[in-house]
Every structure is written in C-alpha cells, then in structure tokens.
Design a protein around this motif. Structure first.
Motif, short mmCIF file in Angstrom:
data_model
loop_
_atom_site.label_atom_id
_atom_site.label_comp_id
_atom_site.label_asym_id
_atom_site.label_seq_id
_atom_site.Cartn_x
_atom_site.Cartn_y
_atom_site.Cartn_z
N ARG A 1 5.45 -9.73 -11.80
CA ARG A 1 6.36 -9.72 -10.65
C ARG A 1 5.63 -10.19 -9.39
O ARG A 1 4.39 -10.21 -9.35
N SER A 2 6.37 -10.49 -8.36
CA SER A 2 5.74 -10.89 -7.09
C SER A 2 5.02 -9.68 -6.48
O SER A 2 5.33 -8.53 -6.81
N ALA A 3 4.10 -9.97 -5.58
CA ALA A 3 3.35 -8.89 -4.94
C ALA A 3 4.29 -7.93 -4.22
O ALA A 3 4.10 -6.72 -4.25
N ALA A 4 5.30 -8.47 -3.58
CA ALA A 4 6.25 -7.62 -2.85
C ALA A 4 7.00 -6.71 -3.80
O ALA A 4 7.22 -5.51 -3.52
N GLU A 5 7.41 -7.26 -4.94
CA GLU A 5 8.13 -6.43 -5.93
C GLU A 5 7.19 -5.38 -6.53
O GLU A 5 7.58 -4.24 -6.76
N GLN A 6 5.96 -5.78 -6.78
CA GLN A 6 4.98 -4.81 -7.30
C GLN A 6 4.82 -3.65 -6.32
O GLN A 6 4.79 -2.49 -6.70
N PHE A 7 4.75 -4.00 -5.04
CA PHE A 7 4.46 -2.98 -4.02
C PHE A 7 5.58 -1.94 -3.96
O PHE A 7 5.31 -0.74 -3.72
N VAL A 8 6.81 -2.37 -4.19
CA VAL A 8 7.93 -1.42 -4.19
C VAL A 8 7.68 -0.33 -5.24
O VAL A 8 7.90 0.86 -4.99
N ALA B 1 -5.87 -4.38 -16.67
CA ALA B 1 -5.48 -5.36 -15.64
C ALA B 1 -4.40 -4.79 -14.73
O ALA B 1 -4.38 -5.05 -13.52
N THR B 2 -3.50 -4.01 -15.32
CA THR B 2 -2.43 -3.41 -14.52
C THR B 2 -3.00 -2.38 -13.53
O THR B 2 -2.63 -2.36 -12.36
N VAL B 3 -3.90 -1.55 -14.02
CA VAL B 3 -4.51 -0.54 -13.14
C VAL B 3 -5.30 -1.23 -12.03
O VAL B 3 -5.29 -0.80 -10.88
N LEU B 4 -5.98 -2.32 -12.36
CA LEU B 4 -6.74 -3.05 -11.35
C LEU B 4 -5.80 -3.56 -10.25
O LEU B 4 -6.05 -3.38 -9.05
N GLN B 5 -4.70 -4.17 -10.65
CA GLN B 5 -3.77 -4.71 -9.66
C GLN B 5 -3.13 -3.58 -8.84
O GLN B 5 -2.91 -3.72 -7.64
N PHE B 6 -2.84 -2.45 -9.50
CA PHE B 6 -2.28 -1.30 -8.79
C PHE B 6 -3.26 -0.85 -7.70
O PHE B 6 -2.87 -0.56 -6.57
N HIS C 1 -3.17 -2.80 -4.62
CA HIS C 1 -2.08 -2.45 -3.70
C HIS C 1 -2.41 -1.18 -2.91
O HIS C 1 -1.99 -1.04 -1.76
N VAL C 2 -3.12 -0.26 -3.53
CA VAL C 2 -3.45 0.99 -2.83
C VAL C 2 -4.48 0.71 -1.72
O VAL C 2 -4.34 1.19 -0.59
N PHE C 3 -5.49 -0.07 -2.05
CA PHE C 3 -6.51 -0.43 -1.06
C PHE C 3 -6.63 -1.95 -0.98
O PHE C 3 -7.56 -2.54 -1.56
N PRO C 4 -5.68 -2.60 -0.28
CA PRO C 4 -5.65 -4.06 -0.28
C PRO C 4 -6.68 -4.70 0.66
O PRO C 4 -6.52 -4.66 1.87
N HIS C 5 -7.74 -5.21 0.08
CA HIS C 5 -8.70 -6.03 0.83
C HIS C 5 -8.62 -7.42 0.23
O HIS C 5 -9.16 -7.68 -0.85
N ASP C 6 -7.93 -8.34 0.93
CA ASP C 6 -7.60 -9.62 0.32
C ASP C 6 -8.83 -10.41 -0.10
O ASP C 6 -8.79 -11.16 -1.07
N ARG C 7 -9.92 -10.27 0.67
CA ARG C 7 -11.11 -11.07 0.37
C ARG C 7 -12.16 -10.28 -0.43
O ARG C 7 -13.28 -10.71 -0.59
N LEU C 8 -11.76 -9.13 -0.92
CA LEU C 8 -12.70 -8.35 -1.75
C LEU C 8 -12.42 -8.69 -3.21
O LEU C 8 -11.29 -8.59 -3.70
#
Lengths: 528, 187
Positions: B111-118, B52-57, B60-67
């Motif tokens: 964490r929040s998306a913004a914190e994850q992205f950092v 699940a962590t790798v999926l969320q990572f 963030h690398v290729f963010p397609h919100d509706r994919l």
C-alpha cells in the motif's frame, strides 16, 4: 594493599560499632567522618564496587551497571508513574551510591529556605515547616563540605571553563538581563587537587567520572575511611530490618549478604542513608510490637512528605551546531529565578542548569511514549540542541509518600517501596514559569524552536523522614536523630524538612559532617 | 537460557529466513563505517515477509527519511530475538502482521505510505505497537550507525573533549572570564 581492602573486620556480635547503611553522600561521608574521630564503623552497601576503570561511556550499559533497578511501584498523577511505572527514581546501587552518578552542582540552601513555613506562609495542601536548624547553624559545616568537595568558586578555586552548552545559556541569559550566570559551583576539580585529576570535559558525568575529577564518596571518603583501619565495608548486602530492645534502643541490623544468607550485625548506633525511598522502606519494614507502624514512626510521618524537586528540561534548537554532549553535563547555571518572589505566582524559586543527554537517553527521555514526525524531527536536531534542566523547590505534601507495596516483593520476600507523587498547584505554576523562562533564554540566543521534556525519574529524592522541632511533625531532630530511638539516625536526604531549590548533595554532606560530630560527642558522653 | 529455549531457537533457525538490503547511499556516513554496502539479517522466529513488514512499521513509528534500513533492521533483529525466546511475543508479532495484511486486503507493504500510516495509527494502543515502540526507542538510537547519522560520538568521547573542541562554538560571544574559568594549564 588495595585502596578498597578492609584493614579491619568486626565480629557480628560486636555491639560497639556504628552501623551505617548506605555509602553515598550521606552514609559514605558519615562513615569517614566518624572513623576520623576514632569511631568504629561497619558500612553496609547494597550495591557492588565499580571502580573508575570499570565505568562505561555508553548510557544503557552504564545504567545497567550503576542504577538501582530493583522493582519499585508508583502511584499518583506524575507522568513518571505512566512512563516508568517501576522506575520512580534514577539513583545508583553501587559503592558510592548516587555520588557516582550526580552531576556535581554544589549550592548552599538559602537562609530563607530553612524558614520555609515562616517565609512562604500557610499554603493549602502543603505541609510546610521551618527546619529545626538555621543557615547559621550550618555555615561552618558548609565551609568544611565545600573544602572537602573542592567546590569551584569557593576557597580560591577557579570556575570550570565554559563549554558549548554553557556558551548558549550564557548568551541568552545575558541578553534577557539575567545577572547571576556562570559555570557553577561544582564539586568537579577545576585544577588537579587531592590526588584527583582536573575535569577533562568528558561529558559522561552521569556514567561515573573516569578521571575522578568529580567528587564521589567512591574514591574519596570511602578509601579514606578504610585507611583508618576503623571501618569495614561490606558490599552487596541488603538490609532487611533494624532490631531494637524494650528500652527503645537499636541493638542490631539484619541483612542478606551477597549469597542471600541472613546475617545480623550488632550495633551501638544505626545510621540509615539508603536514599529517601529505601530509608523509609527499611523503617516501615522494621515494624515491631513496640513500633507497629514501623520503626520510629509513632508520628506516622515515616515515608510522608516525599519531595523530588519541581523539574523539567528545555531544549533549544539552533541553526548552527552546539554539540552539547561535549564537556561537563552541568556546565553552568542561571540563579536569578532562585529567589522567593510570590509575584511570579508561586512561592520558592528554581535554578536553571545546563544538561545534556547522549543520543540513547535523548531518545528514551525526550518525550517518553512519543512517536511519529514530531518526535523524529526533534531527534534529527540533536547536534544543534542546547539543553537546560530546571530544578526548583517542590511543596511537601502529606500524601506524597513512600509506602510498602501490598503486593510486590523483592528477591528476599520483603515488600518493595511504592512511591506516590502528585504535583501541588505551586509546583505546576513554578514549572510553567521555568519552562517559559528557559525557552526565552534560548530564543534570546537565537533558537529556531524550543522543546519541553517532562521530569525524569527522580534523582533528588527528599523528605521522607523529615527533621522537625516537634516529634509529632516529623521523624528526627535537627541532628537527624530519631525522636523515638536515641541511637537511630537518619543520614541522607530523607532528613530534609523542605526541598529548597538547590541540588541537595552539598547539604546532605554538610549534615553528615555535623551529624558525625554529634554522634561522636553523644557516644563520648555515653548518652548513646 | 534454558536448554529448551536453545533447542527451540535452533529449530526456528532451521526454518528461518534472511532479511537483506543495500545501503541506500554509498557516500553517506554509514558507508564509511559499514563493513559492506549490503547487509543481511538472519531471522530466527519471523519469516522474511514478517520481518520486512515489522521493519516498515518501525519506519512509520520513528520516521527518519535519510536513516538507512540497515539501522531499522537492528530493531527487527531485537524483536525477532525476543520472539525466538518467547512464544507469546512471536505470536503477537505474527498476528499483527497478519492483521495489517488483512486490513489492507492483501499485503500492507504494497500500500502507499499514507495508507500504511492509517493502519499504524489505528494500532497505537495495541501491545504490538507498544512492543515495537519500546524496542525501537532503544535499538534504533543505540548503535554506531545511528550515532553517525545523528552526530553523536558516543564512546569516542571517553578520553574527554578538553583538547577536542569542548568550547569550539564561535557563533555566539564567549562568556567573560568571571562567568567562565581557565582551561587547566596541565591539560
């Protein structure tokens, strides 16, 4: 009998044959032209046979099927060395060579481009030379090549019908005042001809044309050559070296067969057409006591002046869909910038040709290494994108060169090719101009934004065994004949003295037709 | 594949986990081609948290919100398969997940998306990021679900578009005859 069956075989010690190495635009054409004149030919191809029914309409699997993916290494400041360090070139390892993959654009080199040094002057850092032949020398051979390839807009053949991608290019180019913009001179049948179908607007030109509408030696020259009963095609053979005697005559070609066994084919003449990376590699790997720097390399020019065209891609994003993937990949051209006009800040010129990529390759090549919102916002626009490829003359430079890797070896223990390339200032200026004009075309057609994509791994590999008037300046003469070994010929784009702006295949075919005349005449005269 | 690799995979499978999800939209294009609205990915080398962590990572690398996550799961599938075949890859993925969690003082996923992205940005130069990126740039965009999302017909174009809209763009003027050419009559 199958169209690819050998109707004849030659003994390994038969020293009456011409051995042609490579079956693409140069080698495939040369083999057939020689056979039609009654010359016996052994045609060696590193790749396997993939017929049209085996082609795959899926970019990555097709790439695995057709591309030359054997290891190469890279150096220099070109971005390919960073993004694709082991893939400097996007070319094929298959019967038919890169004519399986090419898009089909068939343009003649302009007369002034054959006189590059005289026309452009002395550019610092560039090793410009005039070709040792002129447009007039080639004119009748270009005629023959255009007939052979059924090039559209020649010999009464109609142009291809405009697809969506070209409609966008044409609208923008016309609004900018460009005058020479049409669906191109393409080696793609616009009508059924020579037993091959007309174009079905499939859009998988790069993956091999299932309908054989696009000319490829795979289903034209090679079956025709085999039909004569004078040609033996050997596939999946990797040539390791070319042998010679004490009189500087080639005597045979040593290769590894499909089972990895070392073989030797005696030869009266050897013609090398392995593309501009493998051709110099083979000569360099053929060093001997008489040719310690590599075969035919007394001039130290083998491998030098590697050219790849000054390229780049511009994408335009539009409010409404384009669906650029529908139809021929190179669906049209703007030629107005192909002129030589140094007022633009560079010598030489460039062509603007439509291009499209499928979604998988768009992701891979749009901005290699790119990620995050900037990348994905562009990908989200895929359906609304139009694309054009910019292709112009790049400057020959002595240190842009193919050498043997000091470390990397292939499956047979042979040093692999290292490809070093750094842009000349002229290349940088031309690319910037081309990117700007390409974007302007799309903006004139209503683009909401445009993107630049850096050059792909090179498909136009040129110049590493160049023709020259003086032996000290190159590797071969105007017939592709080695300056040092009379029965050794260079038969591919390696011969090019300069790159010119045009896609090179038509000229490679033209030179092969002319070279066949010359070889046959020299053989008749017992000069070789 | 060696016998050794097969047995290692079998062993890992025995202790493996399953990553599951439900298509976010049952009316979108994916629902039309997906066999079911729920999906499950059986992991061979990673546990469910790591998967699940790798999926969320990757999101963030290729963010397609509706994919849909179902498409990102294909990237996890390929990374997991690579980890099952190569212990070094497996260690790299597991260590990266642990580092993300440690740097977050708990689960990075919470964490929040913004914190994850950092954290994602901070890892840009790491082999882990390069591995996720180089895998995802192929896997994410080379499947029928992605083709449907981005509007690319892929193999469906194989017969050719000559009767299927190769020239159906009508929001710009058509080029004149001299710039174009006739559609072949035999088509």
């Amino acid at each position: 009998m199958d169209m690819y069956d050998n109707r004849t075989t030659f003994a390994a010690d038969d020293d009456g044959v011409v051995v042609v190495i490579g079956s693409g635009a140069g080698g495939g054409t040369l083999a057939n032209e020689l056979a039609q004149k009654g010359v016996d030919v052994v045609l060696l191809e590193a790749g396997g046979l993939h017929t049209t029914d085996e082609f795959i309409a899926d970019e990555w699997p097709s790439f695995s099927q057709l591309a030359w993916t054997d290891t190469r290494t890279t150096m220099g400041d070109w971005r390919v060395a960073r993004d694709f360090p082991n893939l400097p070139a996007w070319i094929c390892k298959a019967v038919g060579g890169t004519t399986v993959h090419w898009a089909g654009a068939s343009l003649r080199i302009e007369p002034h481009e054959f006189r590059a040094r005289s026309t452009y002057g002395d550019l610092a850092g560039a090793t410009l030379r005039d070709w040792p032949l002129s447009a007039d020398d080639l004119a009748s051979y270009y005629d023959t090549a255009e007939k052979k390839l059924n090039v559209t807009r020649t010999n009464g053949l109609p142009g291809l019908p405009a697809n969506n991608n070209f409609k966008v290019m044409h609208a923008g180019a016309t609004r900018l005042g460009y005058e020479t913009c049409h669906t191109g001179r393409m080696a793609i049948n616009s009508v059924n001809k020579d037993g091959r179908n007309h174009c079905m607007q499939r859009g998988f030109c790069f993956q091999g044309c299932r309908y054989a509408a696009k000319w490829s030696t795979l289903y034209t020259e090679i079956p025709a050559a085999l039909q004569t009963g004078r040609v033996e095609l050997r596939t999946r053979v990797h040539v390791a070296r070319i042998d010679h005697d004490d009189n500087d005559r080639v005597t045979g070609v040593v290769y590894f067969d499909a089972d990895g066994r070392e073989r030797r084919q005696a030869a009266r003449v050897a013609a090398v057409a392995g593309n501009s990376i493998e051709t110099p590699r083979l000569l360099l790997n053929s060093e001997s006591s008489r040719f310690p720097n590599g075969l035919a390399n007394g001039s130290d020019q083998v491998g030098r002046n590697y050219m790849r065209h000054t390229t780049g891609t511009v994408w335009g994003v539009f409010d409404k869909p384009v669906e650029m993937y529908k139809g021929t990949t190179m669906a049209g051209i703007v030629q107005d910038e192909a002129r030589h006009d140094p007022k633009r800040g560079f010598v030489g010129g460039y062509e603007m040709e439509t291009i499209s990529l499928g979604l998988p390759f768009m992701a891979a090549f749009f901005n290699p290494g790119g990620w995050g919102r900037g990348f994905t916002e562009a990908m989200e626009q895929y359906r609304h994108m139009a694309g054009m490829w910019l292709v112009g003359e790049d400057m020959p430079q002595a240190d842009n060169r193919v050498t043997l890797s000091s470390e990397a070896r292939d499956a047979f223990g042979l040093p692999v090719a290292n490809v070093h390339y750094t842009d000349h200032a002229n290349d940088v200026a031309m690319r910037e101009h081309a990117y700007t004009r390409g974007a302007a075309i799309y903006e004139a057609a209503g683009a909401t934004r445009t993107y630049r994509t850096p050059p792909y791994p090179s498909t136009h590999n040129l110049g590493t065994c160049r023709m020259s008037e003086r032996a000290a300046d190159g590797v071969c003469n105007g017939h592709g004949q080695s300056h040092e070994l009379a029965n050794l010929f260079i038969s591919d784009g390696s011969q090019f003295t300069t790159s010119a702006a045009e896609n090179p295949t038509l000229t490679i075919v033209t030179l092969a037709i002319r070279q066949a005349d010359y070889i046959a005449e020299r053989m008749r005269a017992r000069a070789i | 594949m060696s016998d050794h690799a097969v047995s290692r995979r079998a062993f890992l499978r025995a202790g493996g986990a399953v990553l599951t999800g439900t298509l976010a939209s049952t009316s979108g294009v994916l629902a039309l081609i997906a066999p079911s609205t729920s999906w499950a990915l059986e992991l061979e080398a990673l546990d469910a948290h790591q998967g699940a962590t790798v999926l969320q990572f990757t999101r963030h690398v290729f963010p397609h919100d509706r994919l849909d996550d179902a498409v990102y799961a294909l990237v996890v599938k390929d990374l997991d398969a690579g980890a099952a075949e190569d212990p070094t890859t497996r260690r790299m993925l597991i260590d990266a997940v642990r580092r993300l969690d440690e740097a977050s003082g708990g689960e990075w996923l919470s964490r929040s998306a913004a914190e994850q992205f950092v954290q994602v940005q901070a890892m840009e130069a790491t082999p882990f990021f390069v591995k996720v990126h180089s895998t995802a740039v192929v896997s994410l965009y080379d499947n029928d679900m992605a083709f449907a999302h981005f509007g690319y017909p892929g193999r469906k174009g194989d017969p050719g578009y000559i009767h299927r809209g190769f020239n159906d763009l009508h929001w710009l003027p058509d080029p004149p005859d001299g710039a174009s050419g006739p559609v072949p009559e035999t088509a």
